[in-house]
Scaffold this motif. Structure first.
Motif, PDB file in Angstrom:
ATOM      1  N   ALA A  21      -3.217   5.101  -1.907  1.00 48.22           N
ATOM      2  CA  ALA A  21      -4.154   5.966  -1.177  1.00 48.22           C
ATOM      3  C   ALA A  21      -3.886   7.409  -1.576  1.00 48.22           C
ATOM      4  O   ALA A  21      -2.735   7.844  -1.601  1.00 48.22           O
TER       5      ALA A  21
ATOM      6  N   PRO B 285      -7.224   4.853  -6.579  1.00 45.62           N
ATOM      7  CA  PRO B 285      -6.889   5.305  -5.221  1.00 45.62           C
ATOM      8  C   PRO B 285      -8.045   5.130  -4.240  1.00 45.62           C
ATOM      9  O   PRO B 285      -9.205   5.370  -4.585  1.00 45.62           O
ATOM     10  N   LEU B 286      -7.693   4.713  -3.034  1.00 44.44           N
ATOM     11  CA  LEU B 286      -8.670   4.503  -1.960  1.00 44.44           C
ATOM     12  C   LEU B 286      -8.309   5.427  -0.803  1.00 44.44           C
ATOM     13  O   LEU B 286      -7.302   6.138  -0.859  1.00 44.44           O
ATOM     14  N   ALA B 287      -9.112   5.388   0.260  1.00 45.54           N
ATOM     15  CA  ALA B 287      -8.783   6.133   1.477  1.00 45.54           C
ATOM     16  C   ALA B 287      -7.642   5.409   2.197  1.00 45.54           C
ATOM     17  O   ALA B 287      -7.459   4.190   2.037  1.00 45.54           O
ATOM     18  N   VAL B 288      -6.889   6.155   2.996  1.00 42.74           N
ATOM     19  CA  VAL B 288      -5.735   5.590   3.700  1.00 42.74           C
ATOM     20  C   VAL B 288      -6.127   4.353   4.526  1.00 42.74           C
ATOM     21  O   VAL B 288      -5.483   3.305   4.448  1.00 42.74           O
TER      22      VAL B 288
ATOM     23  N   TYR C   6      -4.469  12.591  -7.213  1.00 40.31           N
ATOM     24  CA  TYR C   6      -5.495  11.547  -7.320  1.00 40.31           C
ATOM     25  C   TYR C   6      -5.744  11.262  -8.802  1.00 40.31           C
ATOM     26  O   TYR C   6      -5.744  10.108  -9.243  1.00 40.31           O
TER      27      TYR C   6
ATOM     28  N   LEU D 117       0.932   5.154   0.437  1.00 47.21           N
ATOM     29  CA  LEU D 117       0.104   6.243   0.967  1.00 47.21           C
ATOM     30  C   LEU D 117       0.603   7.579   0.434  1.00 47.21           C
ATOM     31  O   LEU D 117       1.682   8.034   0.791  1.00 47.21           O
TER      32      LEU D 117
ATOM     33  N   ASP E 284      -5.970   7.274  10.926  1.00 48.32           N
ATOM     34  CA  ASP E 284      -6.352   6.253   9.941  1.00 48.32           C
ATOM     35  C   ASP E 284      -5.466   5.010   9.908  1.00 48.32           C
ATOM     36  O   ASP E 284      -5.819   4.030   9.264  1.00 48.32           O
TER      37      ASP E 284
ATOM     38  N   GLY F  85       0.843  -1.192   0.000  1.00 46.41           N
ATOM     39  CA  GLY F  85       0.000   0.000   0.000  1.00 46.41           C
ATOM     40  C   GLY F  85       0.875   1.237   0.000  1.00 46.41           C
ATOM     41  O   GLY F  85       1.701   1.413   0.885  1.00 46.41           O
TER      42      GLY F  85
ATOM     43  N   GLU G 203      -8.506   2.190   4.232  1.00 44.01           N
ATOM     44  CA  GLU G 203      -8.796   1.011   3.399  1.00 44.01           C
ATOM     45  C   GLU G 203      -7.503   0.339   2.929  1.00 44.01           C
ATOM     46  O   GLU G 203      -7.374  -0.881   2.936  1.00 44.01           O
ATOM     47  N   VAL G 204      -6.564   1.172   2.511  1.00 47.04           N
ATOM     48  CA  VAL G 204      -5.296   0.635   2.008  1.00 47.04           C
ATOM     49  C   VAL G 204      -4.530  -0.053   3.145  1.00 47.04           C
ATOM     50  O   VAL G 204      -3.976  -1.139   2.971  1.00 47.04           O
TER      51      VAL G 204
END
Ligand code: NDP
Ligand code: MG
Length: 334
Positions: free
Chosen positions: A47, A65-68, A55, A24, A94, A22, A70-71
């Motif tokens: 993320a 890209p996902l939210a932090v 993004y 970030l 997060d 992941g 989730e990653v």
């Protein structure tokens, strides 16, 4: 004291096969790590903050890209390529509660771990791969079949495999093609801060301003002073870059070389060396880190005031005007 050096032959990418990485933040470092690792055959998640330029860039590069949080939940190796001053907040909100034992947290700079701004839970490995160059070079070198030298460090080795994980990461971004030097979070952080304060940013900026002011006060035209004290520095730095101090001296005139040898030590003298030791002491004792952390939490009053003062310095005003005359420069204005 010689440092350990590692190359691709010492790293086994299999250490990251079947694992999820992941990344970030898709900024300078993040975009290079994410793409290089993916092209080295690894599974990469990104993320980013929605509706930002980076993004969109990540989407153009075929990431989703996902939210932090989730990653972090989905990844085995989490790379902290967020701005240093934002990392502790994102970590608290997060990351921490999603960081289960067995995962690895990776940094590209040691500040937040070394100065205790991020304290990962037990059972998590903490490693660093710090490329010795900006993300865009890391990416372009990798694409061209090369690599940028990196530092590797292990802060916490719960699994007993932290160094192997780190070397696989370093090799996956191309670092193993150039060489990966072993260090510690402490040494990387302290030398990085010292270099930028004393030479690269602080020292050079102040040297340029002091020399410019001396000439202007003596009545010389500011335009000339700009060329002599700032603009031509690039030529000299390029020579250092290619062949060190000796090559610079070989290349400049004998007059310049004699002036360098006899006058340089009067500009940077015992007094300056004493101050360098004080600055190093402030770094090592955490005094600088504390000051910077408090400064940020107070909305940067000193930072902003000093920045504005230099923004309007005469050398900046003259420089902006003269750079517009030099069309070959990819000139920038902030
Ligand atoms: P950048 O500022 O270039 O990139 C950080 C990225 O993170 C930006 O895209 C930013 O988005 C994004 N971001 C910020 N907050 C969040 C959030 N809450 N969630 C998701 N994404 C977020 O940083 P760098 O790459 O320069 O620095 C990253 C690390 O690499 C630092 O530890 C630094 O010390 C280290 N490093 C940097 C080097 C360099 O040359 N730049 C060299 C070696 C190490 P947005 O832009 O939209 O705010
Ligand atoms: Mg540095």
């Amino acid at each position: 004291m010689a440092v350990n050096m590692y190359y691709d032959k010492d790293a086994d990418l299999a250490n990251l096969k079947g694992k999820k990485i992941g990344v970030l933040g898709y900024g300078s470092q993040g975009h290079a790590h994410a793409q290089n690792l993916r092209e080295s055959g690894m599974e990469v998640m990104v993320a980013e903050l929605p509706d930002t330029a980076n993004y969109k860039l990540a989407c153009e590069h075929k990431f989703k890209p996902l939210a932090v949080a989730e990653v972090v939940k989905g990844a085995d190796l989490i790379l902290m390529t967020l701005p240093d001053e934002i990392q502790p907040w994102v970590y608290k909100n997060d990351i921490h509660h999603n960081l289960k034992a067995g995962k690895t947290l990776g940094f590209t700079h040691g500040f937040n771990i070394h100065f205790g701004q991020i304290v990962p839970p037990d059972g998590v490995d903490v490693i660093m791969i710090a490329p010795k160059g900006p993300g865009h070079l890391l990416r372009s070198e990798y694409v061209g079949g090369g690599g940028v030298p990196c530092l590797v460090a292990v802060e916490k080795d719960h699994s007993g495999k932290a160094l192997q994980t780190a070397l696989a990461w370093g090799s996956g971004i191309g670092g193993g093609r150039a060489g990966i030097l072993e260090t510690t979070f402490k040494d990387e952080t302290e030398t990085d801060l010292f270099g930028e304060q004393v030479v690269l940013c602080g020292g050079v900026t102040e040297l340029i301003k002091a020399a410019f002011e001396t000439l202007v006060e003596a009545g010389y035209p500011p335009e000339l002073c700009f060329f002599e004290c700032m603009h031509e520095l690039k030529l000299i730095v390029d020579l250092f870059y290619q062949g060190g101090i000796s090559y610079m001296r070989y290349s400049v005139s004998n007059t310049a070389e004699y002036g360098d040898l006899t006058r340089g030590p009067r500009v940077i003298n015992e007094e300056s060396r004493k101050e360098m030791k004080k600055i190093l002491h402030e770094i090592v004792t955490g005094q600088f880190a504390k000051e910077f952390i408090l400064e940020n939490s107070a909305n940067r009053p000193v930072f902003n005031a000093l920045y504005k003062r230099d923004y309007h310095h005469q050398i900046e005003v003259v420089g902006r005007k003269l750079r517009r005359m030099m069309k070959w420069i990819d000139s920038k204005e902030v």
